[in-house]
Design an enzyme around this catalytic site. Sequence first.
Site, mmCIF file in Angstrom:
data_model
loop_
_atom_site.group_PDB
_atom_site.id
_atom_site.type_symbol
_atom_site.label_atom_id
_atom_site.label_comp_id
_atom_site.label_asym_id
_atom_site.label_seq_id
_atom_site.Cartn_x
_atom_site.Cartn_y
_atom_site.Cartn_z
ATOM 1 N N LEU A 29 -2.349 21.917 -59.079
ATOM 2 C CA LEU A 29 -0.813 22.007 -58.374
ATOM 3 C C LEU A 29 -0.071 20.967 -58.129
ATOM 4 C CD1 LEU A 29 1.411 23.957 -58.295
ATOM 5 C CD2 LEU A 29 0.235 24.806 -56.222
ATOM 6 N N GLY A 30 -0.795 20.062 -57.234
ATOM 7 C CA GLY A 30 -0.496 19.041 -56.845
ATOM 8 C C GLY A 30 0.081 18.957 -55.383
ATOM 9 N N VAL A 31 -0.542 19.868 -54.686
ATOM 10 C CA VAL A 31 -0.048 20.237 -53.007
ATOM 11 C C VAL A 31 -1.334 20.109 -52.117
ATOM 12 C CG1 VAL A 31 1.819 21.743 -53.719
ATOM 13 C CG2 VAL A 31 -0.413 22.797 -53.225
ATOM 14 N N GLY A 49 -34.763 23.073 -53.247
ATOM 15 C CA GLY A 49 -35.630 23.611 -54.315
ATOM 16 C C GLY A 49 -35.201 24.895 -55.060
ATOM 17 N N ASN A 50 -34.255 25.705 -54.076
ATOM 18 C CA ASN A 50 -33.905 26.836 -54.625
ATOM 19 C C ASN A 50 -32.417 26.583 -55.425
ATOM 20 O OD1 ASN A 50 -35.172 28.501 -51.848
ATOM 21 N ND2 ASN A 50 -34.871 29.758 -53.745
ATOM 22 N N SER A 51 -31.851 25.432 -55.289
ATOM 23 C CA SER A 51 -30.682 24.877 -55.919
ATOM 24 C C SER A 51 -30.596 25.303 -57.503
ATOM 25 C CB SER A 51 -30.367 23.747 -55.969
ATOM 26 O OG SER A 51 -29.723 23.170 -54.840
ATOM 27 N N ASP A 53 -20.161 22.312 -59.556
ATOM 28 C CA ASP A 53 -21.606 22.090 -59.281
ATOM 29 C C ASP A 53 -22.485 23.223 -60.346
ATOM 30 O OD1 ASP A 53 -23.865 21.090 -58.292
ATOM 31 O OD2 ASP A 53 -24.046 22.420 -56.499
ATOM 32 N N HIS A 72 -25.841 19.263 -59.424
ATOM 33 C CA HIS A 72 -26.471 18.105 -58.511
ATOM 34 C C HIS A 72 -27.968 18.228 -58.790
ATOM 35 C CE1 HIS A 72 -27.024 21.774 -55.549
ATOM 36 N NE2 HIS A 72 -28.361 20.989 -55.322
#
Length: 505
Positions: A309-311, A252-254, A181, A151
Amino acid sequence: MLKPLTAAMIAGGVLVSTAGAFSLVPSWLKSEDKVVVAQAGNTAANTAPAAAAVVPAAPVPMLAPSVPNYRAIVKQAGPAVVGVTVEGMHKATAEDMGLPPGAENDPFFQFFRGLPGFQNRGQRGNPSVPFKGQGSGFIISADGLILTNAHVVREAKDVTVKLSDRREYSAKVLGSDVATDIAVLRIDAKNLPTVRLGDPQQLEVGDPVLAIGSPFGFEQTATQGIVSAKGRSLPGDAVVPFIQTDAAVNPGNSGGPLFDGTGAVVGINAQIYSQSGGYQGLAFAIPINVALKIKDQIVAHGKAQHARLGVTVQELNQSLSESFGLPRPEGALVANVAPNSAAAAAGLKSGDVISQVNGQVIGRSGELSSLIGMSAPGEKVKLKVWRDKAWRDIEVKLGSADEAGKETARSDEAVQGGQLGLALRPLTPEERKQARTDQGLVVENVGGPAGRAGVEPGDVLLAINGRPVQSLETVKSVLQTKPRSVALLVQRDGEKIFVPVNLGS
């Protein structure tokens, strides 16, 4: 550059337009003091000129039992922490143009956009506005490979990396992965200082941690705290088992590193929980082992892939576990199985409780999402599943998350559902078509235990204690056993969820 977690979740990136960020070199980086490390004769050499050879950092010694030498960690690892500034254009929202939220959907928006003050913001039908942003990152290889958050560089056209010694480089974004991310940058430089990488699996709640980054553009800022929790599953980020800390992390720490007490990087600071936009005691970091796995895929292929997986799963509580005959509320309860998914092909059903993946125990539902999300499409996994009060092993060939799509009344007579407190009736043909189901009963009215548990009028009751509901007789037969609690599978707004109902003794 803000990444909301919920309405109150704010990411560590910060939008600014002020020049001169990252321009001050802290006094501790100018100090001539030597840093004592575990091996005799080694000193921190990260402040040497770029041409100097890079020596891997040794573990930082403790000043006393369980008390990290924070001064040594900052001196040793600080030069490998960088500031990241970005510039670009993003599609304008109503708020960007000074209008009320949602105004872009108003017919008058076209008129307002043509007024003075809104012109030259972009082409007609696709207005855009310039933005600048700041974040952090850290160098993981001496030839210029850098990790940060996805991001931080989202929509960025130009990315600049600034080192602690004031050198600046234009960076290339090798790739980014929204699901985790994580973004990988490369700068054209050699013999750069690097961080030492650790093992987040060795972290325990209560262990000390240190964060270094550029909150609000103040470069090389160090904050300390402890590990508050592990394996946090956050809304919208089911793939990542976050490390929760109380280290002060701000916009800003991201993308900046989270160090353990020995000076090794164990995570990437990514999000904070805040109602004010600033630090309020809860920060979340992406485990470094997750980041490195994504990094390897991006470097090799330019992107990362995630399995599916689809659950749809939900957390087990005591009432649900008793309803399914489990001794304790552990595992991931399958609420829904997506059609044509890997789970459907393997025979998984609503009401299954997945307790292990390839022998790894699943304590909470979020752990299943993390394990599957970090697996590769096409990989075969063995699930340990609780069904009909018995264990069974099911092998599943996982699908790809890229293939995932969204698979998503009235009657004159209502029938009472006994001590549940439900008024139930069969679905009309049109309702069955809309609900895409051939079974179930519509909840006409609700009260008593079911009402207190959260069942609502309009819900479709699909199953009770794992038994598909074809008629009211199914409900009555289950209730005749006088259970203390029952698990109702209901469909609401196209989604299936389990609702535990406590019927008392």
